[in-house]
Design an enzyme around this catalytic site. Structure first.
Site, PDB file in Angstrom:
ATOM      1  N   SER A   1       0.829  -1.208   0.000  1.00  0.00           N
ATOM      2  CA  SER A   1       0.000   0.000   0.000  1.00  0.00           C
ATOM      3  C   SER A   1       0.861   1.255   0.000  1.00  0.00           C
ATOM      4  O   SER A   1       1.660   1.477   0.915  1.00  0.00           O
ATOM      5  CB  SER A   1      -0.907   0.019   1.224  1.00  0.00           C
ATOM      6  OG  SER A   1      -1.521   1.288   1.316  1.00  0.00           O
TER       7      SER A   1
ATOM      8  N   HIS B   1      -1.288  -1.262  -4.125  1.00  0.00           N
ATOM      9  CA  HIS B   1      -2.580  -0.942  -3.516  1.00  0.00           C
ATOM     10  C   HIS B   1      -2.654   0.571  -3.293  1.00  0.00           C
ATOM     11  O   HIS B   1      -1.758   1.153  -2.684  1.00  0.00           O
ATOM     12  CB  HIS B   1      -2.704  -1.701  -2.198  1.00  0.00           C
ATOM     13  CG  HIS B   1      -4.033  -1.608  -1.538  1.00  0.00           C
ATOM     14  ND1 HIS B   1      -5.128  -2.328  -1.955  1.00  0.00           N
ATOM     15  CD2 HIS B   1      -4.456  -0.860  -0.484  1.00  0.00           C
ATOM     16  CE1 HIS B   1      -6.169  -2.050  -1.179  1.00  0.00           C
ATOM     17  NE2 HIS B   1      -5.784  -1.150  -0.282  1.00  0.00           N
TER      18      HIS B   1
ATOM     19  N   ASP C   1      -4.843   3.507  -1.685  1.00  0.00           N
ATOM     20  CA  ASP C   1      -5.901   3.804  -0.713  1.00  0.00           C
ATOM     21  C   ASP C   1      -6.414   5.216  -0.904  1.00  0.00           C
ATOM     22  O   ASP C   1      -5.695   6.185  -0.627  1.00  0.00           O
ATOM     23  CB  ASP C   1      -5.347   3.648   0.713  1.00  0.00           C
ATOM     24  CG  ASP C   1      -5.220   2.193   1.105  1.00  0.00           C
ATOM     25  OD1 ASP C   1      -6.214   1.465   0.985  1.00  0.00           O
ATOM     26  OD2 ASP C   1      -4.114   1.787   1.526  1.00  0.00           O
TER      27      ASP C   1
ATOM     28  N   MET D   1      -8.978   8.074   0.193  1.00  0.00           N
ATOM     29  CA  MET D   1      -9.808   8.445   1.354  1.00  0.00           C
ATOM     30  C   MET D   1     -10.349   9.851   1.205  1.00  0.00           C
ATOM     31  O   MET D   1      -9.602  10.757   0.813  1.00  0.00           O
ATOM     32  CB  MET D   1      -8.960   8.380   2.624  1.00  0.00           C
ATOM     33  CG  MET D   1      -8.317   7.035   2.842  1.00  0.00           C
ATOM     34  SD  MET D   1      -7.303   7.083   4.318  1.00  0.00           S
ATOM     35  CE  MET D   1      -6.727   5.389   4.351  1.00  0.00           C
TER      36      MET D   1
ATOM     37  N   HIS E   1      -8.512   1.100  -3.937  1.00  0.00           N
ATOM     38  CA  HIS E   1      -9.447   0.873  -2.832  1.00  0.00           C
ATOM     39  C   HIS E   1     -10.096   2.203  -2.474  1.00  0.00           C
ATOM     40  O   HIS E   1      -9.447   3.075  -1.898  1.00  0.00           O
ATOM     41  CB  HIS E   1      -8.646   0.287  -1.649  1.00  0.00           C
ATOM     42  CG  HIS E   1      -9.429   0.103  -0.390  1.00  0.00           C
ATOM     43  ND1 HIS E   1      -8.827  -0.133   0.826  1.00  0.00           N
ATOM     44  CD2 HIS E   1     -10.759   0.110  -0.145  1.00  0.00           C
ATOM     45  CE1 HIS E   1      -9.759  -0.251   1.763  1.00  0.00           C
ATOM     46  NE2 HIS E   1     -10.941  -0.098   1.198  1.00  0.00           N
TER      47      HIS E   1
ATOM     48  N   MET F   1     -12.212   4.447  -0.350  1.00  0.00           N
ATOM     49  CA  MET F   1     -12.848   4.662   0.954  1.00  0.00           C
ATOM     50  C   MET F   1     -13.560   6.010   0.877  1.00  0.00           C
ATOM     51  O   MET F   1     -13.101   7.017   1.428  1.00  0.00           O
ATOM     52  CB  MET F   1     -11.792   4.617   2.063  1.00  0.00           C
ATOM     53  CG  MET F   1     -11.345   3.196   2.366  1.00  0.00           C
ATOM     54  SD  MET F   1      -9.759   3.129   3.220  1.00  0.00           S
ATOM     55  CE  MET F   1      -8.664   3.222   1.823  1.00  0.00           C
TER      56      MET F   1
ATOM     57  N   MET G   1     -11.471  -5.873   5.540  1.00  0.00           N
ATOM     58  CA  MET G   1     -10.630  -4.941   6.288  1.00  0.00           C
ATOM     59  C   MET G   1     -10.291  -5.578   7.629  1.00  0.00           C
ATOM     60  O   MET G   1     -11.187  -5.978   8.373  1.00  0.00           O
ATOM     61  CB  MET G   1     -11.357  -3.615   6.527  1.00  0.00           C
ATOM     62  CG  MET G   1     -11.524  -2.735   5.304  1.00  0.00           C
ATOM     63  SD  MET G   1     -10.002  -2.336   4.422  1.00  0.00           S
ATOM     64  CE  MET G   1      -8.990  -1.606   5.709  1.00  0.00           C
TER      65      MET G   1
ATOM     66  N   GLY H   1      -2.814   3.889   8.235  1.00  0.00           N
ATOM     67  CA  GLY H   1      -1.882   2.770   8.223  1.00  0.00           C
ATOM     68  C   GLY H   1      -1.346   2.558   9.627  1.00  0.00           C
ATOM     69  O   GLY H   1      -1.571   3.378  10.527  1.00  0.00           O
ATOM     70  N   GLY H   2      -0.649   1.462   9.820  1.00  0.00           N
ATOM     71  CA  GLY H   2       0.065   1.233  11.071  1.00  0.00           C
ATOM     72  C   GLY H   2      -0.784   0.787  12.247  1.00  0.00           C
ATOM     73  O   GLY H   2      -0.331   0.830  13.384  1.00  0.00           O
TER      74      GLY H   2
ATOM     75  N   ASP I   1      -6.568  -6.490   4.456  1.00  0.00           N
ATOM     76  CA  ASP I   1      -5.976  -5.155   4.422  1.00  0.00           C
ATOM     77  C   ASP I   1      -6.010  -4.541   5.810  1.00  0.00           C
ATOM     78  O   ASP I   1      -7.083  -4.276   6.353  1.00  0.00           O
ATOM     79  CB  ASP I   1      -6.788  -4.312   3.422  1.00  0.00           C
ATOM     80  CG  ASP I   1      -6.258  -2.898   3.251  1.00  0.00           C
ATOM     81  OD1 ASP I   1      -5.220  -2.565   3.842  1.00  0.00           O
ATOM     82  OD2 ASP I   1      -6.905  -2.144   2.499  1.00  0.00           O
TER      83      ASP I   1
ATOM     84  N   GLY J   1      -2.754  -3.976   9.043  1.00  0.00           N
ATOM     85  CA  GLY J   1      -1.931  -4.677  10.032  1.00  0.00           C
ATOM     86  C   GLY J   1      -1.392  -6.016   9.560  1.00  0.00           C
ATOM     87  O   GLY J   1      -1.077  -6.892  10.373  1.00  0.00           O
TER      88      GLY J   1
ATOM     89  N   GLY K   1       1.145  -2.305   4.205  1.00  0.00           N
ATOM     90  CA  GLY K   1       1.740  -0.976   4.108  1.00  0.00           C
ATOM     91  C   GLY K   1       2.959  -0.847   4.983  1.00  0.00           C
ATOM     92  O   GLY K   1       4.097  -0.976   4.523  1.00  0.00           O
TER      93      GLY K   1
HETATM   94  C1  DX5 Z   1      -6.281   1.353   5.955  1.00  0.00           C
HETATM   95  C2  DX5 Z   1      -5.835   1.134   4.505  1.00  0.00           C
HETATM   96  C3  DX5 Z   1      -4.769   0.105   4.396  1.00  0.00           C
HETATM   97  C4  DX5 Z   1      -3.529   0.446   5.104  1.00  0.00           C
HETATM   98  C5  DX5 Z   1      -2.704  -0.776   5.310  1.00  0.00           C
HETATM   99  O1  DX5 Z   1      -7.133   2.404   6.001  1.00  0.00           O
HETATM  100  O2  DX5 Z   1      -6.915   0.713   3.727  1.00  0.00           O
HETATM  101  O3  DX5 Z   1      -4.484  -0.214   3.059  1.00  0.00           O
HETATM  102  O4  DX5 Z   1      -2.791   1.398   4.419  1.00  0.00           O
HETATM  103  O5  DX5 Z   1      -1.562  -0.357   5.956  1.00  0.00           O
HETATM  104  P1  DX5 Z   1      -0.903  -1.138   7.170  1.00  0.00           P
HETATM  105  O6  DX5 Z   1      -0.300  -2.369   6.569  1.00  0.00           O
HETATM  106  O7  DX5 Z   1       0.095  -0.151   7.672  1.00  0.00           O
HETATM  107  O8  DX5 Z   1      -1.981  -1.452   8.149  1.00  0.00           O
HETATM  108 ZN    ZN Z   2      -6.691  -0.407   1.471  1.00  0.00          ZN
END
Ligand code: DX5
Ligand code: ZN
Length: 216
Positions: free
Chosen positions: A9, A34, A36, A38, A67, A69, A138, A145-146, A176, A178, A198
């Site tokens: 990601s 990937h 993301d 938002m 993706h 969101m 999800m 992320g993280g 997707d 963690g 990510g």
């Molecule tokens: C969360 C995103 C994920 C995220 C994954 O809102 O959709 O794609 O970036 O990142 P990690 O691997 O850091 O959880």
């Molecule tokens: Zn995502």
């Protein structure tokens, strides 16, 4: 079951230098990127939009796994198709006619994905499985992320994998949030075949080995 795929990601890359983030994915051997997207409304964060996707498109042949969101993903499908998406995933919880949006994505010639938040009962995906090429589970609440992987989602992954077997449908099951080597292995056991990662990906000392270990 489809081949296993890792989709790093870009959200976890340096947002001041996305091109460098893309190069790290290319060097890792992962086939997908990937993306993301938002809107600050469906999720409490804003990431980047179709212009970033369009500007990255000529720089790489990676498969763009977009993706969305967004509260109204139906309003933006066209923009991401034009920007060069290779597949588009929308949320079942967003405000749109889910079946119609999946149909529009497919009509544009792209595989369509359906995403479920961690607290979403997998039964909500069932009416759409014949129109989905991928179901995204999800494993954190989307937005950042993280975050820590939520093991409770493994049950949904199992349910969807059973449903896939029962129906003979061929949709991918993507996880997707963690995802690292440890949690990725749990997802794999539960039936996932597509791994978004990510933070763990960009932090890995040897990204090539990381990708290989997630998939083999
Ligand atoms: C969360 C995103 C994920 C995220 C994954 O809102 O959709 O794609 O970036 O990142 P990690 O691997 O850091 O959880
Ligand atoms: Zn995502």
């Amino acid at each position: 079951m489809p081949d296993r795929i890792v989709a790093p990601s870009l959200l976890a890359a340096d947002h001041g230098d996305f091109a460098a983030g893309v190069r790290l994915v290319e060097e890792s051997g992962a086939p997908w990127l990937h993306l993301d997207i938002m809107d600050g409304h469906f999720v409490p964060n804003i990431s980047f939009g179709p212009q970033v996707v369009a500007d990255l498109r000529p720089r790489t042949r990676l498969h763009f796994d977009v993706h969305l969101m967004l509260s109204r993903p139906d309003r933006y499908v066209d923009a991401f198709v034009k920007a060069g998406a290779d597949r588009i995933t929308v949320h079942v919880e967003a405000q749109h006619d889910v079946g119609a949006t999946l149909k529009v994505i497919r009509a544009a010639g792209l595989p369509a994905g359906l995403a479920l938040n961690p607290d979403c009962d997998p039964s909500r995906a069932l009416p759409y499985l014949d129109r989905a090429d991928l179901v995204l589970c999800m494993t954190v609440f989307p937005g950042f992320g993280g975050q820590s992987f939520m093991p409770s989602v493994l049950e949904s992954v199992r349910t969807l994998a059973e449903e896939r077997k029962r129906t003979g449908l061929a949709f991918r099951i993507e996880v997707d949030g963690g995802v690292n080597l440890k949690t990725g292995a749990l997802c794999r056991e539960a039936g996932a075949d597509t791994f978004v990662t990510g933070t763990a990906f960009y932090k890995a000392a040897d990204r090539r080995a990381f990708v290989r270990r997630l998939t083999d």
